[in-house]
Motif scaffolding. Structure first.
Motif, PDB file in Angstrom:
ATOM      1  N   GLU A 162       0.697  -1.298   0.068  1.00  0.00           N
ATOM      2  CA  GLU A 162      -0.195   0.004  -0.021  1.00  0.00           C
ATOM      3  C   GLU A 162       0.811   1.290   0.007  1.00  0.00           C
ATOM      4  OE1 GLU A 162      -2.706  -3.389   1.110  1.00  0.00           O
ATOM      5  OE2 GLU A 162      -0.604  -2.780   1.847  1.00  0.00           O
ATOM      6  N   GLU A 163       2.116   1.180   0.286  1.00  0.00           N
ATOM      7  CA  GLU A 163       3.074   2.233   0.341  1.00  0.00           C
ATOM      8  C   GLU A 163       3.549   2.642  -1.335  1.00  0.00           C
ATOM      9  OE1 GLU A 163       7.313   3.856   2.029  1.00  0.00           O
ATOM     10  OE2 GLU A 163       6.109   2.324   3.096  1.00  0.00           O
ATOM     11  N   PRO A 164       3.001   3.953  -1.762  1.00  0.00           N
ATOM     12  CA  PRO A 164       3.678   4.231  -2.893  1.00  0.00           C
ATOM     13  C   PRO A 164       5.384   3.931  -3.043  1.00  0.00           C
ATOM     14  CG  PRO A 164       2.128   6.146  -2.095  1.00  0.00           C
ATOM     15  CD  PRO A 164       2.716   4.921  -1.068  1.00  0.00           C
ATOM     16  N   ILE A 165       5.298   3.848  -4.335  1.00  0.00           N
ATOM     17  CA  ILE A 165       7.063   3.582  -4.831  1.00  0.00           C
ATOM     18  C   ILE A 165       7.747   2.438  -4.179  1.00  0.00           C
ATOM     19  CG2 ILE A 165       8.976   4.641  -5.082  1.00  0.00           C
ATOM     20  CD1 ILE A 165       7.736   7.461  -5.180  1.00  0.00           C
ATOM     21  N   GLU A 168       6.132  -0.941  -4.253  1.00  0.00           N
ATOM     22  CA  GLU A 168       6.064  -1.600  -5.673  1.00  0.00           C
ATOM     23  C   GLU A 168       7.086  -2.862  -5.546  1.00  0.00           C
ATOM     24  OE1 GLU A 168       4.575  -1.178  -8.453  1.00  0.00           O
ATOM     25  OE2 GLU A 168       3.485   0.443  -7.463  1.00  0.00           O
ATOM     26  N   THR A 230       5.738   8.887   0.168  1.00  0.00           N
ATOM     27  CA  THR A 230       5.182   7.691   0.291  1.00  0.00           C
ATOM     28  C   THR A 230       4.627   7.494   1.469  1.00  0.00           C
ATOM     29  OG1 THR A 230       7.510   7.214   1.394  1.00  0.00           O
ATOM     30  CG2 THR A 230       7.345   6.880  -1.134  1.00  0.00           C
ATOM     31  N   GLY A 233       1.070   8.782   1.202  1.00  0.00           N
ATOM     32  CA  GLY A 233       0.384   7.714   0.446  1.00  0.00           C
ATOM     33  C   GLY A 233       0.096   6.383   1.120  1.00  0.00           C
ATOM     34  N   ASN A 237      -4.013   5.415   1.819  1.00  0.00           N
ATOM     35  CA  ASN A 237      -4.300   4.002   1.376  1.00  0.00           C
ATOM     36  C   ASN A 237      -4.499   2.972   2.483  1.00  0.00           C
ATOM     37  OD1 ASN A 237      -3.864   4.732  -1.426  1.00  0.00           O
ATOM     38  ND2 ASN A 237      -1.652   4.073  -1.385  1.00  0.00           N
TER      39      ASN A 237
END
Length: 239
Positions: A162-165, A168, A230, A233, A237
């Motif tokens: 759920e954490e951006p970047i 991934e 992040t 985000g 999220n």
């Protein structure tokens, strides 16, 4: 995992009222502090003028941030509810220690820093002044290596999807764990060599301390800035 984290149909949910986090500002301040220490050392070694008041202000600002956040995180056990008690050790205690060191440097530079403009051998003066505290710096270096080892063994720095970047790479937890642990290794190696640098400055000791702290400082500064996106985000999220 904990009562704070619930794997619902919509994904990870976190009770953020019970999980305060501010390692964003910690990372920024720590990175800037490491860079400034390297910069000040460069100026002292190479005979450049030092405006002590300006350095005192810079170290004081960063020291207050790290001292306040590190002290609160260290004494509030665990700060992040029941989810991540190891954060108190990983982020809180090193930030507290670094903050106190920066505040001590700030106080001295503010009160007595002008002597660096008059001392014929200011490099030696700086070494004598920081000699006793280098024992603590050496100990912090050992602690950083311990944190790095724990990070690798337990993959403590892995981000959730759920954490951006960073999220991934959630399927590759060792990637971020290795990145963060490597930063602690750099800081730790520089701290371990620091006492040797004070006793007898050589090209090798100067290079090791300067490069280790400059690279880790840049990385902590950049990573802390990135985490402002992040972490926001992640909060959005998982609310």
């Amino acid at each position: 995992m904990s009562t704070l984290l619930a794997a619902a149909d919509t994904g990870l949910k976190i009770d953020w009222t019970r999980m305060p986090t501010y390692n964003t500002i910690m990372s920024l301040a720590a990175g800037a502090g490491l860079l400034l220490i390297v910069a000040l050392g460069f100026r002292l070694v190479n005979g450049h003028p030092v405006v002590s008041e300006s350095w005192a202000l810079a170290f004081g600002v960063l020291g207050i941030i790290l001292f306040a956040t590190g002290l609160h995180m260290t004494l509030t056990w665990p700060l992040a509810g029941q989810g991540f008690p190891f954060d108190n050790i990983i982020f809180g205690e090193p930030s507290l220690a670094f903050g106190v060191l920066l505040l001590a440097a700030s106080f001295y530079l503010w009160k007595r820093g002008t002597q660096f403009d008059t001392e014929p051998d200011r490099e030696r003066t700086a070494a004598v002044l920081t000699g006793p505290i280098s024992v603590f710096v050496f100990g912090l270096g050992l602690a950083c290596l311990g944190i790095a080892a724990a990070g690798w063994k337990y993959t403590l720095f892995a981000a959730p999807p759920e954490e951006p970047i960073s999220g991934e790479f959630a399927d590759h937890p060792m990637l971020e764990a290795s990145f963060m642990s490597s930063l602690y290794v750099l800081v730790g190696v520089g701290a371990l060599v620091f006492p040797a640098l004070l006793r007898r400055r050589t090209k090798a000791t100067t290079w090791i301390v300067g490069v280790c702290w400059a690279l880790s400082g840049l990385a902590f500064l950049g990573f802390g800035a990135l985490n402002y996106f992040t972490h926001i985000g992640l909060i959005v999220n998982t609310m």
